[in-house]
Write an enzyme that holds these catalytic residues in place. Structure first.
Site: not given
Ligand code: NAD
Length: 418
Positions: A106
């Protein structure tokens, strides 16, 4: 959101919890609690006004016993060495539980991308890619998108790497745009595995996800797709949130319309179809059947866990519960289906992307989705088997029992060099 839990300590606690149920040497377990190496670098980037910006950046390569290191790159002001170490460990166990031939890695840059122009972000990304070049490669370490990074950043990294190496190597990074060697279905993959895990979980519990009311914290890539696909399964998505606040509609939100509204305005708040708005924290304690945390780690701490009203939690985010919260939820019989399975769709379709890149032969979306479904459903069945046969307290421990067992076995079969 509680900030106090150190995610790396959370990861180590999760490993210790599972180790108690495994017949693996204590020295091997200790090895599996630490990254093999961490790059820490200071990137110097020329800003648009001619001044120089300095940005701390990390890449943690946690474990390579089962294959090349694999994991995303995050842009966020809260990125830290311990956060990156934890996330790289979760990747190692995630790839193990879904049985794909990768280790865990990561990376992250301490930056708020909202404060920078596209040109600055491109220079920053290319500077990071230049630092990463000796460490990454199609058979070495394969980054991917994470919070605040996407196809654009992946394409910049691929282009920098290929230019410096004087080659074509689309498999050096996944999550690329389709035209640059990306896979159909990659963007939706994380939310899709969350939906599939929820569907299987409700089925296992003798319920039907189509009857469930759902709250989703975080409406980014993972959260919005999970919400949308759950709605497609006829579940009622009553509430969603982002960093600006939460919205609620008892009869269910039109998830696509909420997405369009967020695209236009930058947030889910002020959505016309909502009946109520409240703080993001309140969403976590709504009386719903299914809660999907899909924002950042440590969203639910011990105190909040006592107030959670949902019966089932399916973790789209990485590490959204502190270990104390996990304990409380186990005591309270709330079923938590862990991140390392529920959000493994992203890395699984990244693996499919890499396979397609290596073969220069591309699949259609239907095939990608079918292959993903079979990986997640098989992994779910193996999780349930471990849960039932090891007398573990919860599904997370069962997941780590399976995953750590596989990584430990790969290490023990290869032995120690030199
Ligand atoms: P992203 O940046 O697209 O979305 C994150 C969202 O969370 C945004 O809408 C943001 O406004 C919101 N957010 C931030 N702080 C917040 C809070 N305090 N309360 C409510 N909402 C809040 O990111 P993503 O890619 O969707 O990733 C989200 C999670 O999923 C992370 O933990 C990431 O590690 C995990 N994840 C993502 C992927 C992927 O392929 N995108 C894969 C595995 C895990």
């Amino acid at each position: 959101m509680a900030e106090e839990a150190n995610p790396f300590e959370s990861l180590q606690e999760q490993i210790d919890d599972a180790a108690a149920y495994l017949d693996v040497d204590a020295d091997v377990i200790e090895r599996l609690k630490h990254p093999e190496r961490v790059l820490e670098t200071n990137l110097t980037v020329e800003l648009d006004d001619g001044s120089l910006g300095r940005f701390r950046a990390f890449r943690s390569q946690f474990n390579g016993d089962r294959g090349p290191y694999k994991g995303g790159i995050r842009y966020h002001p809260g990125v830290s060495r311990d956060e990156v170490k934890a996330l790289s460990g979760w990747m190692a166990y995630k790839t193990a539980i879904v049985g794909i031939p990768y280790g865990g890695g990561k990376g992250g840059i301490v930056v708020d991308p909202k404060e920078h122009s596209e040109d600055e972000l491109e220079r920053l990304t290319r500077a990071f890619a230049t630092e990463l070049r000796p460490l990454i490669g199609e058979d070495r370490d394969i980054p991917a998108p994470d919070v605040n990074t996407g196809q654009r950043e992946m394409n910049w990294i691929k282009d920098t790497y290929e230019t410096l190496e004087n080659t074509t190597a689309p498999g050096v990074i996944t999550g690329k745009a389709i035209e640059s060697g990306g896979s159909a279905g990659r963007v939706e993959a994380t939310g899709r595995s969350t939906m599939l895990t929820a569907r299987e979980a409700f089925d296992y519990l003798g319920r039907d996800v189509s009857d469930a009311t759902v709250a989703v914290q975080g409406y980014g890539n993972a959260g919005w797709i999970a919400a949308n696909l759950l709605e497609e399964q006829d579940a009622t998505v009553v509430a969603v949130s982002d960093s600006s606040g939460a919205i609620y509609a008892e009869a269910g939100l039109d998830t696509q319309a909420v997405r369009d509204h967020k695209d236009e305005t930058g947030s889910v708040v002020d959505f016309e179809g909502a009946e109520e708005e409240f703080s993001g924290e309140e969403l976590l304690t709504l009386d719903v059947d299914l809660l999907v945390p899909a924002a950042l780690e440590n969203a639910i701490d011990e105190e909040l866990a006592r107030e959670v009203e949902a019966d089932v939690i399916v973790e789209a985010a990485n590490g959204p519960l502190t270990p104390d919260a996990d304990e409380v939820l186990t005591e309270r019989d709330v079923h938590v289906f862990p991140d390392i399975l529920a959000n493994a769709g992203g890395v699984t379709v990244s693996y499919f992307e890499w396979v397609q890149n290596r073969q220069r032969f591309y699949w259609d979306e239907e095939r990608v989705n079918e292959e993903l479904e079979s990986v997640i459903v098989n992994a779910f069945e193996e999780l349930v088997e471990a849960y039932e046969s090891h007398d573990v307290p919860n599904f997370r421990t069962a997941a780590y029992v399976v995953a750590i067992g596989r990584v430990a076995q790969a290490f023990e079969e290869s032995g120690v060099f030199p």
